[in-house]
Design a protein around this motif. Structure first.
Motif, PDB file in Angstrom:
ATOM      1  N   GLU A  81     -25.759  50.752   4.091  1.00  0.00           N
ATOM      2  CA  GLU A  81     -26.306  49.472   3.650  1.00  0.00           C
ATOM      3  C   GLU A  81     -25.229  48.396   3.532  1.00  0.00           C
ATOM      4  O   GLU A  81     -25.416  47.277   3.997  1.00  0.00           O
ATOM      5  CB  GLU A  81     -27.001  49.672   2.297  1.00  0.00           C
ATOM      6  CG  GLU A  81     -27.945  48.580   1.918  1.00  0.00           C
ATOM      7  CD  GLU A  81     -29.191  48.529   2.793  1.00  0.00           C
ATOM      8  OE1 GLU A  81     -29.667  47.401   3.018  1.00  0.00           O
ATOM      9  OE2 GLU A  81     -29.685  49.568   3.255  1.00  0.00           O
ATOM     10  N   LEU A  82     -24.107  48.721   2.926  1.00  0.00           N
ATOM     11  CA  LEU A  82     -23.067  47.716   2.678  1.00  0.00           C
ATOM     12  C   LEU A  82     -22.442  47.209   3.970  1.00  0.00           C
ATOM     13  O   LEU A  82     -21.958  46.077   4.027  1.00  0.00           O
ATOM     14  CB  LEU A  82     -21.992  48.269   1.761  1.00  0.00           C
ATOM     15  CG  LEU A  82     -22.462  48.662   0.354  1.00  0.00           C
ATOM     16  CD1 LEU A  82     -21.309  49.233  -0.445  1.00  0.00           C
ATOM     17  CD2 LEU A  82     -23.094  47.493  -0.364  1.00  0.00           C
ATOM     18  N   GLU A  83     -22.464  48.033   5.005  1.00  0.00           N
ATOM     19  CA  GLU A  83     -21.876  47.631   6.275  1.00  0.00           C
ATOM     20  C   GLU A  83     -22.637  46.466   6.916  1.00  0.00           C
ATOM     21  O   GLU A  83     -22.067  45.671   7.650  1.00  0.00           O
ATOM     22  CB  GLU A  83     -21.871  48.813   7.267  1.00  0.00           C
ATOM     23  CG  GLU A  83     -21.021  49.975   6.831  1.00  0.00           C
ATOM     24  CD  GLU A  83     -21.773  50.985   5.970  1.00  0.00           C
ATOM     25  OE1 GLU A  83     -21.228  52.067   5.739  1.00  0.00           O
ATOM     26  OE2 GLU A  83     -22.904  50.687   5.525  1.00  0.00           O
ATOM     27  N   ARG A  84     -23.921  46.351   6.654  1.00  0.00           N
ATOM     28  CA  ARG A  84     -24.732  45.301   7.275  1.00  0.00           C
ATOM     29  C   ARG A  84     -24.908  44.072   6.381  1.00  0.00           C
ATOM     30  O   ARG A  84     -25.358  43.034   6.838  1.00  0.00           O
ATOM     31  CB  ARG A  84     -26.096  45.846   7.693  1.00  0.00           C
ATOM     32  CG  ARG A  84     -27.029  46.147   6.550  1.00  0.00           C
ATOM     33  CD  ARG A  84     -28.400  46.595   7.051  1.00  0.00           C
ATOM     34  NE  ARG A  84     -29.322  46.750   5.948  1.00  0.00           N
ATOM     35  CZ  ARG A  84     -30.076  45.771   5.456  1.00  0.00           C
ATOM     36  NH1 ARG A  84     -30.023  44.577   5.986  1.00  0.00           N
ATOM     37  NH2 ARG A  84     -30.888  46.004   4.442  1.00  0.00           N
ATOM     38  N   LEU A  85     -24.569  44.190   5.108  1.00  0.00           N
ATOM     39  CA  LEU A  85     -24.722  43.081   4.171  1.00  0.00           C
ATOM     40  C   LEU A  85     -23.444  42.263   4.080  1.00  0.00           C
ATOM     41  O   LEU A  85     -22.352  42.793   4.290  1.00  0.00           O
ATOM     42  CB  LEU A  85     -25.055  43.606   2.770  1.00  0.00           C
ATOM     43  CG  LEU A  85     -26.368  44.343   2.574  1.00  0.00           C
ATOM     44  CD1 LEU A  85     -26.426  44.914   1.167  1.00  0.00           C
ATOM     45  CD2 LEU A  85     -27.540  43.412   2.817  1.00  0.00           C
ATOM     46  N   ASP A  86     -23.579  40.982   3.727  1.00  0.00           N
ATOM     47  CA  ASP A  86     -22.359  40.240   3.422  1.00  0.00           C
ATOM     48  C   ASP A  86     -21.846  40.737   2.071  1.00  0.00           C
ATOM     49  O   ASP A  86     -22.579  41.340   1.289  1.00  0.00           O
ATOM     50  CB  ASP A  86     -22.603  38.723   3.444  1.00  0.00           C
ATOM     51  CG  ASP A  86     -23.545  38.257   2.365  1.00  0.00           C
ATOM     52  OD1 ASP A  86     -23.136  38.244   1.190  1.00  0.00           O
ATOM     53  OD2 ASP A  86     -24.693  37.894   2.693  1.00  0.00           O
ATOM     54  N   LYS A  87     -20.592  40.499   1.809  1.00  0.00           N
ATOM     55  CA  LYS A  87     -19.939  41.080   0.636  1.00  0.00           C
ATOM     56  C   LYS A  87     -20.574  40.623  -0.676  1.00  0.00           C
ATOM     57  O   LYS A  87     -20.719  41.406  -1.608  1.00  0.00           O
ATOM     58  CB  LYS A  87     -18.451  40.742   0.652  1.00  0.00           C
ATOM     59  CG  LYS A  87     -17.668  41.539  -0.345  1.00  0.00           C
ATOM     60  CD  LYS A  87     -16.208  41.386  -0.107  1.00  0.00           C
ATOM     61  CE  LYS A  87     -15.421  42.169  -1.103  1.00  0.00           C
ATOM     62  NZ  LYS A  87     -13.998  41.986  -0.920  1.00  0.00           N
ATOM     63  N   ARG A  88     -20.982  39.375  -0.735  1.00  0.00           N
ATOM     64  CA  ARG A  88     -21.597  38.881  -1.974  1.00  0.00           C
ATOM     65  C   ARG A  88     -22.906  39.607  -2.270  1.00  0.00           C
ATOM     66  O   ARG A  88     -23.149  40.027  -3.402  1.00  0.00           O
ATOM     67  CB  ARG A  88     -21.829  37.380  -1.880  1.00  0.00           C
ATOM     68  CG  ARG A  88     -22.456  36.823  -3.127  1.00  0.00           C
ATOM     69  CD  ARG A  88     -22.683  35.348  -3.050  1.00  0.00           C
ATOM     70  NE  ARG A  88     -23.387  34.916  -4.236  1.00  0.00           N
ATOM     71  CZ  ARG A  88     -23.150  33.804  -4.855  1.00  0.00           C
ATOM     72  NH1 ARG A  88     -22.222  32.989  -4.413  1.00  0.00           N
ATOM     73  NH2 ARG A  88     -23.831  33.486  -5.916  1.00  0.00           N
ATOM     74  N   ALA A  89     -23.759  39.761  -1.265  1.00  0.00           N
ATOM     75  CA  ALA A  89     -25.029  40.469  -1.457  1.00  0.00           C
ATOM     76  C   ALA A  89     -24.779  41.930  -1.841  1.00  0.00           C
ATOM     77  O   ALA A  89     -25.479  42.486  -2.702  1.00  0.00           O
ATOM     78  CB  ALA A  89     -25.882  40.384  -0.202  1.00  0.00           C
ATOM     79  N   GLY A  90     -23.791  42.566  -1.224  1.00  0.00           N
ATOM     80  CA  GLY A  90     -23.456  43.944  -1.562  1.00  0.00           C
ATOM     81  C   GLY A  90     -22.939  44.082  -2.981  1.00  0.00           C
ATOM     82  O   GLY A  90     -23.307  45.009  -3.706  1.00  0.00           O
ATOM     83  N   THR A  91     -22.093  43.150  -3.388  1.00  0.00           N
ATOM     84  CA  THR A  91     -21.566  43.164  -4.752  1.00  0.00           C
ATOM     85  C   THR A  91     -22.684  42.959  -5.763  1.00  0.00           C
ATOM     86  O   THR A  91     -22.740  43.644  -6.789  1.00  0.00           O
ATOM     87  CB  THR A  91     -20.487  42.072  -4.918  1.00  0.00           C
ATOM     88  OG1 THR A  91     -19.445  42.315  -3.970  1.00  0.00           O
ATOM     89  CG2 THR A  91     -19.908  42.069  -6.314  1.00  0.00           C
ATOM     90  N   GLU A  92     -23.585  42.037  -5.470  1.00  0.00           N
ATOM     91  CA  GLU A  92     -24.720  41.799  -6.372  1.00  0.00           C
ATOM     92  C   GLU A  92     -25.625  43.023  -6.462  1.00  0.00           C
ATOM     93  O   GLU A  92     -26.127  43.355  -7.538  1.00  0.00           O
ATOM     94  CB  GLU A  92     -25.509  40.579  -5.913  1.00  0.00           C
ATOM     95  CG  GLU A  92     -24.773  39.280  -6.145  1.00  0.00           C
ATOM     96  CD  GLU A  92     -25.474  38.068  -5.546  1.00  0.00           C
ATOM     97  OE1 GLU A  92     -26.543  38.226  -4.907  1.00  0.00           O
ATOM     98  OE2 GLU A  92     -24.952  36.952  -5.725  1.00  0.00           O
TER      99      GLU A  92
END
Length: 161
Positions: free
Chosen positions: A69-80
């Motif tokens: 999942e985190l590989e496809r998300l931008d870092k901000r969305a992943g952090t949230e």
């Protein structure tokens, strides 16, 4: 050292025995599927939606697994996503990330979210890393937090101001 990500996740699932399991992944998580098939009474919720839909975001889970999942998300969305899970939805979490697919995420990003690096797996040109979070193991109770170190130990627990 654990042989594969699946066996590492199965070890986590066997250790915590979750009754409500949230899997956030674009593909089914083999370890979660195997655990839920073998465990009676395990409620496994699968989603690839980030941010989580309101009906999933406003619930508590025994364990959350985030994979692919985190590989496809931008870092901000992943952090949230990770911070929201940690703060509101779970006391335990396992995150599996393929560092060969993203350069945005570093170990320190996960450490800042109170996750620990549990294992690394090299599979061909892929580098998978498993991070875990457990609220009960996050911080040990300090030595000084008892009556021995108070100015008036005989008053410990008697008065509240």
């Amino acid at each position: 050292m654990t042989a594969s990500p699946t066996s590492a996740l199965l070890g986590i699932l066997d250790k915590y025995q979750p009754r409500r399991l949230l899997c956030i992944s674009t593909a089914p998580v083999p370890a979660a599927m195997a655990y839920c098939e073998q465990t009676t009474g395990c409620d496994c919720i699968n989603t690839a939606d980030v941010p989580l839909p309101p009906e999933l975001a406003n619930q508590r889970y025994d364990l959350a697994i985030v994979a692919n999942e985190l590989e496809r998300l931008d870092k901000r969305a992943g952090t949230e996503l990770l911070a929201g899970l940690r703060n509101l939805s779970v006391s335990r979490m396992a995150v599996l990330i393929d560092h060969s697919l993203t350069s945005d995420w570093q170990d320190t990003d996960f450490f800042a979210l109170a996750l620990q690096r549990t294992a690394r797996f090299a599979q061909g040109d892929r580098l998978l890393t498993l991070y875990t979070y457990d609220l009960a193991e996050y911080k040990q109770v300090p030595d000084w937090l008892n009556s021995k170190y108070w100015a008036n130990p005989e008053m410990f627990g008697k008065y509240w101001w």
